[in-house]
Design an enzyme around this catalytic site. Structure first.
Site, short mmCIF file in Angstrom:
data_model
loop_
_atom_site.label_atom_id
_atom_site.label_comp_id
_atom_site.label_asym_id
_atom_site.label_seq_id
_atom_site.Cartn_x
_atom_site.Cartn_y
_atom_site.Cartn_z
N HIS A 1 -22.05 -19.90 -29.36
CA HIS A 1 -22.12 -17.55 -29.97
C HIS A 1 -24.05 -18.11 -30.37
O HIS A 1 -24.58 -19.02 -30.94
CB HIS A 1 -21.74 -17.56 -30.92
CG HIS A 1 -21.46 -16.56 -31.90
ND1 HIS A 1 -22.89 -15.77 -31.78
CD2 HIS A 1 -20.55 -15.85 -32.35
CE1 HIS A 1 -22.51 -14.73 -31.82
NE2 HIS A 1 -21.40 -14.57 -32.77
N CYS B 1 -17.45 -11.48 -40.98
CA CYS B 1 -19.07 -11.72 -40.64
C CYS B 1 -19.55 -10.38 -40.45
O CYS B 1 -20.76 -10.63 -40.73
CB CYS B 1 -19.31 -11.87 -39.50
SG CYS B 1 -17.31 -11.04 -38.29
N GLU C 1 -13.03 -8.78 -28.18
CA GLU C 1 -14.53 -7.84 -28.84
C GLU C 1 -15.58 -7.99 -27.95
O GLU C 1 -16.69 -8.41 -28.44
CB GLU C 1 -15.08 -8.89 -29.47
CG GLU C 1 -13.99 -9.55 -30.69
CD GLU C 1 -14.14 -10.69 -31.90
OE1 GLU C 1 -14.20 -9.56 -33.33
OE2 GLU C 1 -14.54 -11.46 -32.45
N HIS D 1 -19.37 -22.94 -33.03
CA HIS D 1 -20.18 -23.04 -33.63
C HIS D 1 -20.90 -23.25 -34.29
O HIS D 1 -21.76 -22.94 -35.12
CB HIS D 1 -19.57 -21.48 -34.71
CG HIS D 1 -18.79 -20.20 -34.13
ND1 HIS D 1 -18.01 -20.59 -33.27
CD2 HIS D 1 -19.51 -19.23 -34.09
CE1 HIS D 1 -17.75 -19.14 -32.55
NE2 HIS D 1 -17.99 -18.25 -33.70
N GLU E 1 -17.97 -2.88 -33.45
CA GLU E 1 -17.85 -4.44 -33.95
C GLU E 1 -19.17 -3.11 -35.43
O GLU E 1 -20.28 -3.59 -34.69
CB GLU E 1 -17.83 -5.68 -33.76
CG GLU E 1 -18.12 -6.49 -35.05
CD GLU E 1 -18.20 -7.82 -35.23
OE1 GLU E 1 -17.27 -8.09 -33.60
OE2 GLU E 1 -18.21 -8.92 -35.85
#
Ligand code: FUB
Ligand code: ZN
Length: 671
Positions: free
Chosen positions: A211, A432, A336, A159, A352
């Site tokens: 990401h 997040c 996810e 990340h 999400e």
């Protein structure tokens, strides 16, 4: 992105949301970032920046030894903040982004509502970030504190480029809002560092973000500074992604995630094939949405037809095969992620909040690339339903996961549903979503309106005032969205285009069954791709009224969505409705809507829910009796077959779970 300084949202409904962000979310989050919320998972975000700053100060001292990266986990588990080691990193590898998102939300809030104290607090936080930045421009406190020797060695999971992306989004927003360029300088220094180490040239790493977000953030940096190198770097990330040999497999040597078939390896990261060959939304839903947003930005700015076509295919894949009626995306908590087309389980949904926000990002960029109402329809769906569901009506608690059906007992007792929470949470270890919701709601104007040479597009109908240079022309515009009549949205438009002709393009929403436009008889008007283009000289004092018919609708799903077979969802305008136990009693599995019931049988009731005005739909329904005394299975005779008439009270989906823990259901059987 349209300059938010030119737009003031005056809409009662949306102003309430923006005020929640200003008065509840921003102050609360600041406390959370500073680990001052008793009982909430500590964030350590500020702590980490302080530690990085202290390390940098020590680095000038004789005998200083830089940390060397050991076997540091992805999440350094929080301890009691009181006992935290001041020199140690805590939290997730992307913990820095919580502070960046907060600054971005503050920037939007200051644009609407100047606040010297808040600005001073944000300025101070920015100074801390600048002081934590390494002398070579690198900035990620996880690596700064754990060991720079491993910088950019795990782009796939660690990340660093995601942190850069959120830093850059915040920097551009804060610069635009306040004129303070300090964070912009920090972002540019980090961008330069990245450019020196990652790219096509020999000796650089030929990698890209695990990401995504840097892609769209670099475009924003380019638009804020005019520097072409940022656009080039974004384009590099997009062009390089998924090429063979696969960078993640080759350079990082960490194999493919176990749950994927070999040909799908790295689809979790949307890196299974070059982006122009991708035609199905795959993998981690937030990552996917952020990548596609960056692709749409680059496609728009470069006119790259193959990239535009990939964006169209991916948008269709998301919205025609993999999106919930609430605009939620991501059907499984495993990774996810997206699953396969039409797999949309209601009670296991991951959906999400960040992924729905990502869909808004993607749709907005598609609209900028080529205005078509189908993009705005999806954006509106996600915003009014899944995104708003992510925040409680009092702004004090949040959802990460936004399911379409909840039986609380199952969420407590069945591990497969452990990700579904029947009540919103105050904060999260992985936080997040709340700050993402805050920055989304803060920048609403940029989703409601876009501009193109000579045209102002109105995508979402919310009362607002727009003044300034729009589409290259001086404009002053007032939009009043009057929703008093539940069956008609009346959009009043008063504009002054200062003696020149101006096109205003009004979206005709997918939920609208017929419209009329009055008061613009002197105009050229034409409908294209779901927009009504009205070109004329808009004179001060004149008013045009667009009336959008807004009936209640009963919606069915494509029969390939097995979960929804034999069921209907009730919608009104952009709002999806649901039933809750509080209004309809326990065991929502026993209620249904009789075949033959029509949307015109539905009546409206104005009320309040948790202090907020609400429109309840009263739908003729029926309830089966309980049968609990005939054994687990019994002969299908008349027992339980007779139903009693009931009136189902349906509330807008985004308002669910604001009156305690209870059952909820969006899709209702039709029997
Ligand atoms: O990895 C960063 C963020 O944390 C993702 O976007 C969310 O899905 C959560 O996993
Ligand atoms: Zn999230």
């Amino acid at each position: 992105m349209i300059d938010l300084k030119n737009i003031r949202i005056t809409d009662e409904f949306w102003q309430a949301e923006q005020e929640l962000v200003r008065t509840e979310v921003i102050p609360y989050q600041w406390e959370a970032l500073n680990d001052r919320v008793p009982g909430a998972s500590p964030s350590y975000a500020i702590h980490n920046f302080r530690a990085a700053k202290a390390l940098r100060e020590r680095s000038h001292m004789p005998g200083f030894r830089a940390p060397v990266f050991g076997n540091v986990p992805f999440q350094v588990l929080p301890e009691d903040p009181e006992k935290a080691d001041p020199d140690k990193f805590y939290g997730f590898v992307f913990q820095d982004t919580d502070l960046y998102k907060w600054i971005e939300a503050v920037a939007y809030s200051l644009t609407r509502h100047p606040d010297a104290r808040l600005q001073a607090t944000a300025d101070e936080a920015i100074r801390l970030i600048a002081d934590a930045q390494a002398e070579d421009g690198y900035l990620d406190t996880y690596y700064i504190l754990n060991g720079r020797d491993k910088t950019f060695t795990n782009l796939k999971d660690h990340h660093e480029l995601y942190c850069f992306g959120h830093l850059t989004e915040a920097a551009a927003a804060y610069h635009r809002a306040t004129g303070n360029a300090e964070l912009l300088r920090v972002a540019e220094r980090f961008a330069k560092y990245i450019d020196q180490h990652i790219g096509a040239a020999e000796g650089k790493k030929h990698g890209y973000p695990g990401h995504e977000i840097a892609e769209m953030a670099l475009v924003r940096l380019y638009e804020e500074t005019g520097k072409e190198e940022y656009l080039a770097l974004s384009r590099y990330f997009i062009d390089e992604r998924g090429k063979k040999p696969n960078y993640f497999a080759e350079a990082e040597g960490q194999g493919s995630p176990g749950f994927e078939r070999p040909e799908e390896a790295f689809s979790y990261y949307q890196a299974h094939k070059p982006v122009r060959e991708q035609d199905e939304a795959k993998g981690h839903a937030v990552r996917a949405m952020y990548l596609y947003s960056g692709m749409a930005d680059i496609a728009r700015l470069t006119g790259d037809e193959s990239l535009k076509e990939a964006c169209r295919k991916l948008f269709r894949s998301v919205t025609r095969e993999k999106m919930y009626i609430t605009g939620g995306v991501g059907s499984t908590h495993i990774g996810e992620a997206f699953t396969f087309p039409f797999d949309l389980p209601n009670d296991l949904a991951y959906t999400e909040s960040c992924a729905a926000i990502g869909l808004c990002f993607f749709a907005r960029r598609m609209l900028q690339m080529e205005p078509k109402a189908e993009y705005a329809d999806a954006m509106e769906r996600a915003l009014y339903n899944n995104v708003l569901s992510g925040i409680a009506l009092d702004g004090k608690s949040f959802y990460y996961v936004n399911p379409l059906e909840v039986w609380p007992e199952a969420t407590h007792r069945d591990a497969r549903k452990g990700h579904v929470k029947p009540v919103r949470q105050k904060w999260f270890g992985c936080a997040c979503c709340p700050p993402n919701i805050a920055r989304m709601l803060g920048s609403l104007g940029a989703y409601a309106y876009t501009e193109d040479t000579g045209t102002l597009y109105v995508h979402l109908y919310m009362s607002s005032e727009i003044t300034g240079d729009i589409g290259g022309q001086a404009v002053s515009l007032r939009v009043t969205a009057d929703r008093e009549d539940p069956e008609k949205w009346r959009i009043r438009v008063q504009a002054d285009t200062k003696g020149k002709e101006q096109t205003i393009a009004f979206r005709i929403p997918g939920w609208c069954k017929g419209y009329t436009l009055r008061g613009a008889e002197t105009a050229e008007a034409a409908e294209k791709d779901g927009y009504l283009y009205v070109r004329k000289e808009w004179k001060d004092g004149e008013e045009a009224v667009l009336e959008l018919n807004c009936p209640v609708r009963f919606i069915r799903a494509d029969t390939r969505v097995r979960e929804d077979s034999g069921k209907i969802a009730v919608t009104h305008g952009p709002f999806v409705y649901c039933i809750e136990e509080t209004d309809n009693g326990k065991d929502l599995n026993l209620v249904s809507i009789a075949r033959g019931t029509r949307p015109t049988d539905v009546t409206f009731e104005k009320t309040t829910i948790a202090g907020r005005p609400a429109e309840v739909l009263l739908v003729p329904g029926q309830r089966e009796p309980e049968v609990t005394d005939r054994g687990l299975y019994f002969e299908a005779d008349s027992a339980g077959a007779e139903t009693a008439p009931v009136t189902l009270r349906m509330i807008p989906y985004f308002m669910w779970a604001n009156r305690g823990e209870n059952e909820m259901q969006v899709w209702i059987p039709q029997r």
